[in-house]
Design a protein around this motif. Structure first.
Motif, short mmCIF file in Angstrom:
data_model
loop_
_atom_site.label_atom_id
_atom_site.label_comp_id
_atom_site.label_asym_id
_atom_site.label_seq_id
_atom_site.Cartn_x
_atom_site.Cartn_y
_atom_site.Cartn_z
N LYS A 138 -2.86 7.81 4.77
CA LYS A 138 -1.46 7.52 4.45
C LYS A 138 -1.13 8.28 3.18
CE LYS A 138 1.82 3.87 3.59
NZ LYS A 138 2.51 4.61 2.53
N GLY B 2 4.45 8.09 0.46
CA GLY B 2 5.55 7.62 1.30
C GLY B 2 5.80 6.16 1.01
N SER B 3 6.78 5.58 1.68
CA SER B 3 7.17 4.22 1.31
C SER B 3 6.03 3.22 1.53
CB SER B 3 8.42 3.79 2.07
OG SER B 3 8.34 4.13 3.40
N PRO B 4 5.99 2.18 0.71
CA PRO B 4 4.86 1.24 0.76
C PRO B 4 4.84 0.42 2.05
CG PRO B 4 6.51 0.52 -0.83
CD PRO B 4 6.97 1.84 -0.32
N LEU B 5 3.62 0.02 2.44
CA LEU B 5 3.43 -0.79 3.65
C LEU B 5 2.64 -2.03 3.28
CD1 LEU B 5 2.13 1.38 6.64
CD2 LEU B 5 4.29 0.22 6.47
N THR B 6 2.96 -3.16 3.93
CA THR B 6 2.13 -4.34 3.68
C THR B 6 0.85 -4.21 4.50
OG1 THR B 6 3.22 -5.44 5.49
CG2 THR B 6 4.08 -5.90 3.30
N GLY B 7 -0.13 -5.04 4.14
CA GLY B 7 -1.40 -5.04 4.87
C GLY B 7 -1.20 -5.42 6.33
N ILE C 282 -2.99 -0.30 13.26
CA ILE C 282 -4.37 -0.12 13.70
C ILE C 282 -4.57 -0.66 15.10
CG2 ILE C 282 -6.76 -0.74 13.20
CD1 ILE C 282 -6.01 -0.76 10.25
N ASP D 289 10.31 1.11 4.96
CA ASP D 289 9.35 0.00 4.86
C ASP D 289 9.25 -0.87 6.09
OD1 ASP D 289 10.13 -0.91 1.37
OD2 ASP D 289 9.75 0.99 2.34
N LEU E 231 0.07 -2.50 8.35
CA LEU E 231 -1.02 -1.55 8.54
C LEU E 231 -1.93 -2.03 9.66
CD1 LEU E 231 -1.78 1.05 7.10
CD2 LEU E 231 -3.27 -0.24 5.62
N GLN E 232 -2.16 -3.35 9.68
CA GLN E 232 -2.98 -3.95 10.73
C GLN E 232 -2.34 -3.72 12.09
OE1 GLN E 232 -5.99 -5.26 10.46
NE2 GLN E 232 -5.87 -5.40 12.68
N VAL F 250 0.84 -1.19 0.00
CA VAL F 250 0.00 0.00 0.00
C VAL F 250 0.87 1.24 0.00
CG1 VAL F 250 -1.75 1.25 1.27
CG2 VAL F 250 -1.73 -1.22 1.33
N GLN G 36 -9.59 -4.48 5.90
CA GLN G 36 -8.66 -5.49 5.39
C GLN G 36 -9.24 -6.18 4.17
OE1 GLN G 36 -5.68 -5.89 6.06
NE2 GLN G 36 -5.33 -5.12 8.11
N ALA H 11 -3.27 5.49 1.34
CA ALA H 11 -4.60 5.03 1.76
C ALA H 11 -5.34 6.23 2.30
CB ALA H 11 -4.47 3.97 2.84
#
Lengths: 190, 237
Positions: free
Chosen positions: B198, B201-206, B213, B164, B209-210, A147, A162, A150
Motif C-alpha cells: 500500500k 494514499g488515503s488511510p485505511l482501517t484494519g 484480503i 477512505d 484491509l481485512q 494505515v 492483523q 503497508a
C-alpha cells in the motif's frame, strides 16, 4: 535526523519553492523524494522506497494550499542497523513538521518482525530482521490510527498480519509522544 | 508460448491492459557467498507505446518500483527456490531473465505483471545441462527439456481507494488517476499473504484491509483455475 537504536537517517526538506515548468502541477504542490543510500548509487530499491515515501507524504500534506510549487525531501542514510524504512518515514514526518508545512495528520513508521516461533518483535535490529520469517512495515496516521502505508517482506498468514497491525497501532502512540516531546524541546529554547 | 525465441513466455490481457512476459535462461557462475543459488532477474518496462505519459529514455519511477515489487513477490512467495536453479555447486547455475513489457496500459499494471510472470514461468522448458567430468565444460542437451519447479502460485489483486471508503477492484487507468490511493495484495494458494503493498494514499482501517484480503483470497482461486486451464491446453503432444 532520527536515530532509533543505531539506524540513522538525515532528512532535509526544501520548499515550497518555485517548480520547473515540466514538473509543476496546476492545483497542488509537487512533492519529490530523494533517498540516498549510505554506499553506492541509488538503485531500484531506493526508487521503490522513494515512491512509498512520496505517496505517504502526499496523503497527509495539504498540497492544494501551495499550487505550482515544488517541495523536495532529501533523505540520507547515515547508518543502517535494521528498521530502515520506518526510520525514513519518521524522519520524513519530522522534516515536514519542522518546515511548518500544512499537514492533515502526522504519521509514523513502525516495523514488525515475525520470528520463526511466532512472536512479534517491533523495530527489529538487522540481525533480527535476517532471522525473521516476515517483516512488515506500516505507516500509521495520528488522527485515527489508520494505515497509510503497508509493505511486507516474506510471507505470513492473515491473522499474523492483523496482530502485527494491532501491535504497530499501539506502538504508534509512543512515537507520536516522542514527536511532541522533541518539538516542545526545540521550541522551548527560543 | 507467445514468443518462440524465448524459453518461456506469456501474454496477459486484463481488460485493456496488455502485458507480455518473456523468460530467457542463461548459464552463469553462482555468487561466491551463495554457491548453490541461481538468479532470477525481473525487469518491468513501460515503453512509450503503452501510454502517452511514458516517455522514451531511462526507466521512470513507476517501472523501477514495479520491477522491485515483482522481485519482492518472487522472493517472498518462494515461487522459484534459487537452489533449484543450481546445476553444479559453485560452478554453474541458471540465470532467469524475466522481461515484463507492457504493451497497453489501462491501469492495474502490477496484477497483470504478476500473472504474466507466473504463466511465463510455468511455460518455461529448460534444457538439461550436465558437466563433463574430464573437460570441465558444460554440455547442453537441447533435446531433453524439463519444466521449472514452481512451488507456489502467487496472485496479485489491486484495489483503488476513493475517499477512505470506496474500494474498486482491478481499476482502469482513469479510475487509478482519480483514486486517492491503491492497495495490492498478493496471496498464494494456501491463503498466506505474500505481500501487502500500500504505497501511501488515503488511510485505511484494519477492517477494510481485512476485507481486501478476503476478496484477494477468493480471486486467487479463480485466477489459478484459469492459468491451469490455459497451461494444460498448450501442453505439447
Amino acid at each position: 535526523s532520527v536515530c532509533p537504536g543505531d539506524t540513522s537517517v538525515l532528512a532535509g526538506l526544501y520548499g515550497p519553492a518555485e517548480a520547473k515548468i515540466s514538473k509543476e502541477l496546476p492545483d497542488r504542490a509537487a512533492l519529490e523524494v530523494l533517498l540516498r543510500p549510505k554506499v553506492g548509487l541509488p538503485g531500484v530499491l531506493e526508487r521503490s522506497r522513494e515512491q512509498l515515501l512520496r505517496q505517504t507524504c502526499e496523503a497527509v500534506l495539504l498540497g492544494v494550499l501551495h499550487p505550482r510549487t515544488a517541495i523536495s525531501l532529501v533523505l540520507q542514510v547515515l547508518s543502517d542497523a535494521g528498521s530502515l524504512l520506518s526510520c525514513c518515514l519518521n524522519a520524513a514526518c519530522m522534516a515536514l513538521l519542522d518546515a511548518g508545512l500544512p499537514l492533515a495528520a502526522l504519521f509514523c513508521g513502525v516495523t514488525c518482525a515475525l520470528q520463526p516461533d511466532g512472536t512479534i518483535l517491533l523495530d527489529p535490529t538487522a540481525r533480527q530482521e535476517q532471522e525473521a520469517r516476515a517483516i512488515l512495515t506500516f505507516a500509521i496516521a495520528s488522527s485515527n490510527r489508520k494505515v497509510l502505508m503497508a509493505t511486507t517482506k516474506g510471507s505470513c498468514s492473515v491473522e499474523e498480519m492483523q496482530q502485527c497491525l494491532a501491535a504497530a497501532q499501539c506502538a504508534a502512540s509512543t512515537i507520536f509522544q516522542f514527536y511532541r516531546d522533541s518539538v516542545r524541546r526545540r521550541y522551548s529554547k527560543c | 508460448g507467445s514468443i518462440t525465441t524465448a524459453d518461456g513466455s506469456a501474454l496477459v490481457k486484463l481488460g485493456n491492459t496488455t502485458v507480455i512476459c518473456g523468460v530467457k535462461a542463461e548459464l552463469a557462475a553462482p555468487a561466491v557467498d551463495s554457491a548453490n543459488k541461481g538468479y532470477i532477474v525481473p525487469n518491468v518496462e513501460l515503453p512509450s507505446l503503452c501510454a502517452e505519459r511514458f516517455r522514451s529514455g531511462p526507466p521512470g519511477e513507476e517501472a523501477q518500483a514495479a520491477s522491485q515489487f515483482i522481485a519482492d513477490v518472487i522472493e517472498n512467495s518462494q515461487m522459484i527456490v534459487k537452489e533449484d536453479l543450481c546445476i553444479a555447486n559453485g560452478k554453474l547455475a541458471w540465470v532467469l531473465y524475466c522481461d515484463i513489457i507492457c504493451l497497453d496500459y489501462d491501469g492495474n499494471l502490477l496484477d497483470a505483471s504478476v500473472f504474466a510472470l507466473l504463466a511465463a514461468l510455468k511455460n518455461v522448458q529448460l534444457p538439461l545441462v550436465t558437466i563433463n567430468e574430464e573437460s570441465g565444460l558444460s554440455e547442453v542437451n537441447l533435446k531433453q527439456k524439463n519444466p521449472l519447479i514452481i512451488r507456489k502460485h502467487p496472485v496479485a489483486t489491486s484495489f483503488a481507494i476513493f475517499d477512505d471508503t470506496l474500494l474498486i477492484v482491478d481499476p482502469t487507468a482513469e479510475e487509478e488517476d482519480l483514486a486517492t490511493g491503491t492497495v495490492t495484495i498478493v496471496t498464494d494458494e494456501e491463503g498466506r499473504l505474500c505481500s501487502v503493498h500500500k504505497p501511501g494514499g488515503s488511510p485505511l482501517t484494519g477492517a477494510k484491509l481485512q476485507d481486501c484480503i478476503t476478496r484477494a483470497i477468493t480471486r486467487h482461486k479463480e485466477v489459478k483455475k484459469l492459468i491451469d486451464k490455459v497451461i494444460k491446453s498448450i501442453t505439447p503432444k
